[in-house]
Design an enzyme around this catalytic site. Structure first.
Site, PDB file in Angstrom:
ATOM      1  N   CYS A 168      45.146  51.202  18.957  1.00  0.00           N
ATOM      2  CA  CYS A 168      45.958  49.996  19.128  1.00  0.00           C
ATOM      3  C   CYS A 168      47.387  50.416  19.459  1.00  0.00           C
ATOM      4  O   CYS A 168      47.931  51.356  18.889  1.00  0.00           O
ATOM      5  CB  CYS A 168      45.899  49.111  17.889  1.00  0.00           C
ATOM      6  SG  CYS A 168      47.279  49.243  16.759  1.00  0.00           S
ATOM      7  N   GLU A 169      47.946  49.721  20.436  1.00  0.00           N
ATOM      8  CA  GLU A 169      49.263  50.130  20.921  1.00  0.00           C
ATOM      9  C   GLU A 169      50.390  49.712  19.979  1.00  0.00           C
ATOM     10  O   GLU A 169      51.519  50.152  20.142  1.00  0.00           O
ATOM     11  CB  GLU A 169      49.513  49.577  22.325  1.00  0.00           C
ATOM     12  CG  GLU A 169      49.670  48.075  22.404  1.00  0.00           C
ATOM     13  CD  GLU A 169      49.852  47.598  23.842  1.00  0.00           C
ATOM     14  OE1 GLU A 169      49.569  48.369  24.773  1.00  0.00           O
ATOM     15  OE2 GLU A 169      50.273  46.444  24.011  1.00  0.00           O
ATOM     16  N   HIS A 170      50.085  48.896  18.990  1.00  0.00           N
ATOM     17  CA  HIS A 170      51.141  48.458  18.072  1.00  0.00           C
ATOM     18  C   HIS A 170      51.355  49.436  16.931  1.00  0.00           C
ATOM     19  O   HIS A 170      52.465  49.576  16.440  1.00  0.00           O
ATOM     20  CB  HIS A 170      50.806  47.074  17.505  1.00  0.00           C
ATOM     21  CG  HIS A 170      50.644  46.036  18.568  1.00  0.00           C
ATOM     22  ND1 HIS A 170      49.558  45.180  18.629  1.00  0.00           N
ATOM     23  CD2 HIS A 170      51.419  45.746  19.636  1.00  0.00           C
ATOM     24  CE1 HIS A 170      49.688  44.399  19.690  1.00  0.00           C
ATOM     25  NE2 HIS A 170      50.807  44.720  20.314  1.00  0.00           N
ATOM     26  N   HIS A 171      50.284  50.099  16.489  1.00  0.00           N
ATOM     27  CA  HIS A 171      50.389  50.994  15.333  1.00  0.00           C
ATOM     28  C   HIS A 171      49.896  52.408  15.623  1.00  0.00           C
ATOM     29  O   HIS A 171      49.978  53.282  14.771  1.00  0.00           O
ATOM     30  CB  HIS A 171      49.583  50.426  14.156  1.00  0.00           C
ATOM     31  CG  HIS A 171      49.965  49.029  13.786  1.00  0.00           C
ATOM     32  ND1 HIS A 171      49.321  47.921  14.297  1.00  0.00           N
ATOM     33  CD2 HIS A 171      50.946  48.566  12.970  1.00  0.00           C
ATOM     34  CE1 HIS A 171      49.879  46.830  13.807  1.00  0.00           C
ATOM     35  NE2 HIS A 171      50.862  47.183  13.005  1.00  0.00           N
TER      36      HIS A 171
ATOM     37  N   HIS B  14      39.550  46.971  13.443  1.00  0.00           N
ATOM     38  CA  HIS B  14      40.880  47.556  13.671  1.00  0.00           C
ATOM     39  C   HIS B  14      41.407  48.203  12.392  1.00  0.00           C
ATOM     40  O   HIS B  14      41.586  47.523  11.377  1.00  0.00           O
ATOM     41  CB  HIS B  14      41.845  46.461  14.140  1.00  0.00           C
ATOM     42  CG  HIS B  14      41.523  45.946  15.516  1.00  0.00           C
ATOM     43  ND1 HIS B  14      42.310  46.186  16.608  1.00  0.00           N
ATOM     44  CD2 HIS B  14      40.460  45.226  15.963  1.00  0.00           C
ATOM     45  CE1 HIS B  14      41.759  45.627  17.678  1.00  0.00           C
ATOM     46  NE2 HIS B  14      40.637  45.037  17.318  1.00  0.00           N
TER      47      HIS B  14
ATOM     48  N   CYS C  45      44.299  49.195  11.769  1.00  0.00           N
ATOM     49  CA  CYS C  45      45.620  48.674  11.369  1.00  0.00           C
ATOM     50  C   CYS C  45      45.480  47.424  10.510  1.00  0.00           C
ATOM     51  O   CYS C  45      46.385  47.092   9.748  1.00  0.00           O
ATOM     52  CB  CYS C  45      46.511  48.423  12.581  1.00  0.00           C
ATOM     53  SG  CYS C  45      45.904  47.207  13.746  1.00  0.00           S
TER      54      CYS C  45
ATOM     55  N   GLN D 280      42.818  44.970  22.218  1.00  0.00           N
ATOM     56  CA  GLN D 280      41.416  44.671  22.538  1.00  0.00           C
ATOM     57  C   GLN D 280      41.294  43.653  23.675  1.00  0.00           C
ATOM     58  O   GLN D 280      40.398  43.756  24.515  1.00  0.00           O
ATOM     59  CB  GLN D 280      40.708  44.173  21.267  1.00  0.00           C
ATOM     60  CG  GLN D 280      39.201  43.989  21.467  1.00  0.00           C
ATOM     61  CD  GLN D 280      38.503  43.533  20.207  1.00  0.00           C
ATOM     62  OE1 GLN D 280      38.952  43.820  19.101  1.00  0.00           O
ATOM     63  NE2 GLN D 280      37.408  42.808  20.355  1.00  0.00           N
TER      64      GLN D 280
HETATM   65 ZN   LIG Z   1      47.513  47.566  15.358  1.00  0.00          ZN
END
Ligand SMILES: [Zn+2]
Length: 199
Positions: free
Chosen positions: A88-91, A157, A159, A129
Site C-alpha cells: 500500500c502506497e500510504h504505509h 491490508h 495497514c 487496491q
Molecule cells: Zn495502507
C-alpha cells in the site's frame, strides 16, 4: 523501459543508498545495527524493497503483446484465484489476496500465464487496491482489445490489520468491468462462476 530481470541485478549505487537509509531507520527505532541478527538486514531489506517495487520499470502491455494469438474463440475465459502481493502506497505495508480475471476474446487470445504476470507487474509497485484493479483492467482492455474484460480483487491490508483500526478479518473487494461485462447478465455469469471464492 528496462528489461524484465532488472530486479535480479541490483544496481549497486541504489542498493547502497537504500541500505544506508534502512540502517538509519533501524537505529532511529532504537535497534543496534551491529547486532548479529541485524547486521545484514539493511542490505537484505534494500534488495527486498527493490524486488517488491520492480514493477515500476516493467511494461505489462509488452508481456501480453508477446503472447497474443489469433483464435476464433468467443466465450468467456476466466482465470480465478491469482495470488496477489502488493504494497500500500500510504504505509508501505503489504496487502495481499486474490485476483479473478475474465475476458471475452475478439479475434485474439493470450497465453494464460501472462495474465498473472500482468497482475505481478502492477502489484509490484506502490499501490492502492482500487488503482491496481483499474490498471489491470485497462491494460488488458487496451492491449488485447477483447469484447469485454472483468477484474475482481479481494485483499487483506496489513495497514488495517496490524495498526490503525486493527480489523483482523476484513477483506476489501474491488471490481471493474468493461465492454460486454457492463451488461448485467454477463457480469452476473462471471460473478457466479467465481462466487465460490467470494466471501
Ligand atoms: Zn495502507
Amino acid at each position: 523501459m528496462k528489461h524484465y530481470h532488472h530486479f535480479e541485478e541490483y544496481n549497486i549505487e541504489v542498493t547502497d543508498d537504500i541500505k544506508q537509509k534502512y540502517a538509519d531507520i533501524i537505529t532511529n527505532i532504537g535497534e543496534d545495527t551491529s547486532r548479529e541478527g541485524i547486521v545484514k538486514t539493511p542490505e537484505r531489506a534494500a534488495k527486498a524493497m527493490q524486488f517488491l517495487t520492480s514493477g515500476h520499470c516493467q511494461d505489462p502491455a509488452a508481456i501480453l503483446k508477446k503472447a497474443m494469438f489469433a483464435e476464433d474463440y468467443n466465450d468467456m475465459v476466466i482465470i480465478k484465484d491469482i495470488e496477489l502481493y502488493s504494497l500500500c502506497e500510504h504505509h508501505i505495508l503489504p496487502f495481499f489476496g486474490k485476483a479473478h480475471i475474465a475476458y471475452i476474446p475478439d479475434g485474439h487470445i493470450v497465453g494464460l500465464s501472462k495474465i498473472p504476470r500482468v497482475v505481478d507487474v502492477f502489484a509490484r509497485r506502490l499501490q492502492v487496491q482500487e488503482r491496481l484493479t483499474h490498471d489491470i483492467l485497462e491494460c488488458i482492455n487496451d492491449t488485447l482489445k477483447p469484447k469485454g474484460v472483468a477484474v475482481v480483487i479481494e485483499a487483506s491490508h496489513m495497514c488495517m490489520m496490524m495498526r490503525g483500526v486493527q480489523k483482523q478479518n476484513s477483506v476489501t473487494t474491488t471490481s471493474g468491468f468493461r465492454g460486454q461485462f457492463e451488461k448485467i447478465e454477463t457480469r452476473n455469469e462471471f460473478l457466479k462462476l467465481i462466487s465460490s471464492n467470494l466471501s
